[in-house]
Each structure stands twice: as C-alpha cells, then as structure tokens.
Design an enzyme around this catalytic site. Structure first.
Site, short mmCIF file in Angstrom:
data_model
loop_
_atom_site.label_atom_id
_atom_site.label_comp_id
_atom_site.label_asym_id
_atom_site.label_seq_id
_atom_site.Cartn_x
_atom_site.Cartn_y
_atom_site.Cartn_z
N ASN A 44 33.00 -28.82 14.71
CA ASN A 44 33.99 -28.15 15.57
C ASN A 44 33.77 -26.65 15.53
O ASN A 44 33.43 -26.07 14.49
CB ASN A 44 35.42 -28.55 15.21
CG ASN A 44 35.77 -28.41 13.75
OD1 ASN A 44 34.93 -28.57 12.87
ND2 ASN A 44 37.01 -28.11 13.46
N GLU A 46 35.85 -23.29 16.63
CA GLU A 46 37.14 -22.77 17.09
C GLU A 46 37.00 -21.38 17.69
O GLU A 46 36.08 -20.63 17.35
CB GLU A 46 38.14 -22.77 15.92
CG GLU A 46 38.39 -24.18 15.40
CD GLU A 46 39.45 -24.28 14.32
OE1 GLU A 46 39.88 -23.23 13.79
OE2 GLU A 46 39.85 -25.42 14.03
N CYS A 55 35.65 -29.64 19.98
CA CYS A 55 35.57 -30.60 18.87
C CYS A 55 34.12 -30.95 18.54
O CYS A 55 33.22 -30.88 19.38
CB CYS A 55 36.28 -31.89 19.25
SG CYS A 55 38.06 -31.74 19.45
N GLU A 57 32.73 -33.83 18.07
CA GLU A 57 32.15 -34.95 18.83
C GLU A 57 31.50 -34.45 20.12
O GLU A 57 30.40 -34.87 20.49
CB GLU A 57 33.24 -35.97 19.19
CG GLU A 57 33.88 -36.67 18.00
CD GLU A 57 35.09 -35.94 17.44
OE1 GLU A 57 35.12 -34.69 17.46
OE2 GLU A 57 36.00 -36.62 16.95
N CYS A 88 39.93 -37.21 18.96
CA CYS A 88 41.09 -36.84 19.77
C CYS A 88 40.96 -37.50 21.16
O CYS A 88 39.91 -38.04 21.51
CB CYS A 88 41.20 -35.32 19.90
SG CYS A 88 40.06 -34.61 21.10
N CYS A 91 38.06 -36.21 23.37
CA CYS A 91 36.75 -36.70 22.91
C CYS A 91 36.58 -38.19 23.20
O CYS A 91 35.48 -38.64 23.49
CB CYS A 91 36.56 -36.40 21.43
SG CYS A 91 36.30 -34.64 21.13
N1 THU Z 1 38.82 -31.66 15.95
C1 THU Z 1 37.58 -32.21 16.12
O1 THU Z 1 36.57 -31.54 15.91
N2 THU Z 1 37.50 -33.50 16.52
C2 THU Z 1 38.58 -34.29 16.78
O2 THU Z 1 38.43 -35.37 17.32
C3 THU Z 1 39.91 -33.85 16.36
C4 THU Z 1 40.06 -32.37 16.22
C5 THU Z 1 38.92 -30.26 15.53
C6 THU Z 1 39.41 -29.32 16.60
C7 THU Z 1 40.00 -28.21 15.78
O3 THU Z 1 38.97 -27.30 15.45
C8 THU Z 1 40.45 -28.89 14.50
O4 THU Z 1 39.81 -30.14 14.46
C9 THU Z 1 41.95 -29.07 14.39
O5 THU Z 1 42.46 -29.71 15.52
#
Ligand code: THU
Length: 132
Positions: A44, A46, A55, A57, A88, A91
């Site tokens: 991920n 940010e 994310c 994925e 999520c 994704c």
């Molecule tokens: N996140 C992912 O990388 N994948 C997911 O399927 C769920 C959320 C990340 C996004 C963000 O950087 C952190 O987790 C908190 O939501």
C-alpha cells in the site's frame, strides 16, 4: 499450503515491508500470480491527501498489467493482524475484473492463513459482461 502458495505468501510478506503507510501504520503486502507463473508484488502507498491512497492489491495488479500481463490466477494478501484481513471493496472489484473467480490467500505474520474464492468475497459481481 502448497510450495507454490508459500512462495506467493512469502513474496507478499516481503513487499509488505516496503509499504508507505505513515498515516495508518497499517502495512499490507500483496502478490499476484500471472498465467505463466510470474509473480508481481505490491504494497500500500498512502498519500498526505488520504483519499489518494492505493491498496497493495491494486499496486500488484497494476504492476503486472503494465508489464503486459492480461490475467492472474491467484492472489495472496499479508497483514500483521490476528484476524486475517480480506481485501477492501474496491480491491475486490479490481481482483474480480483482472483475475476472476480465483483463490485469495489471506495470511498473517504468525503463519495463519485461509484461502477464500473471489466469488465468496464478491458475490454477484459487476463486470464487463454487463456492458455488452
Ligand atoms: N489497505 C490495503 O492495502 N489493502 C486492503 O485491501 C485494505 C486496506 C491499506 C490502505 C491503507 O493504506 C491502509 O491499508 C489502511 O486502510
């Protein structure tokens, strides 16, 4: 877990360490396997403008697509949580579109894992077949 699945989970665990998650401190690693067995990884990333975060994925899938892959057969997601973390909603849609009904391996750092099919994570999915 098969040796191949272990390799996919290890790749996801390794890339997780490169997560750029200074706001949530929630580090996620993902690895997708392409049709020919090539593994693409993503963490991920940010943004200070939180909504622009991507994310793990999707980073893994975009990496494969940008290298010319058209389809993936399996995905692993690794997070350091006791309860295994599923992808999520956004994704799930992207995994469905680029992978289809594939096994999703959820794993944590303690060696706990579970494999769920995408059709279970995203029943009655929307995809390109409705656009025809
Ligand atoms: N996140 C992912 O990388 N994948 C997911 O399927 C769920 C959320 C990340 C996004 C963000 O950087 C952190 O987790 C908190 O939501």
């Amino acid at each position: 877990m098969t040796e191949k699945d272990e390799k996919l989970v290890s790749a996801a665990a390794e890339v997780r360490l490169r997560a750029h998650a200074p706001y949530s401190n929630f580090m996620v690693g993902a690895a997708v396997e392409a049709d020919d067995g090539t593994i693409y990884t993503g963490c991920n990333v940010e943004s200070a403008s939180y909504g622009l975060t991507v994310c793990a994925e999707r980073v893994a899938i975009w990496k494969g697509i940008s290298r010319g892959e058209k389809h993936f057969t399996k995905i692993a997601v690794v997070v350091d949580t006791e309860d295994l973390t599923p992808p999520c909603g956004v994704c799930r849609q992207i995994i469905w579109e680029f992978c289809g009904d594939v096994p999703v391996i959820l794993a944590n750092l303690e060696g706990k894992s579970e494999t769920i099919m995408m059709s279970e994570l995203l029943p009655r999915a929307f995809d390109s077949k409705f656009l025809k």
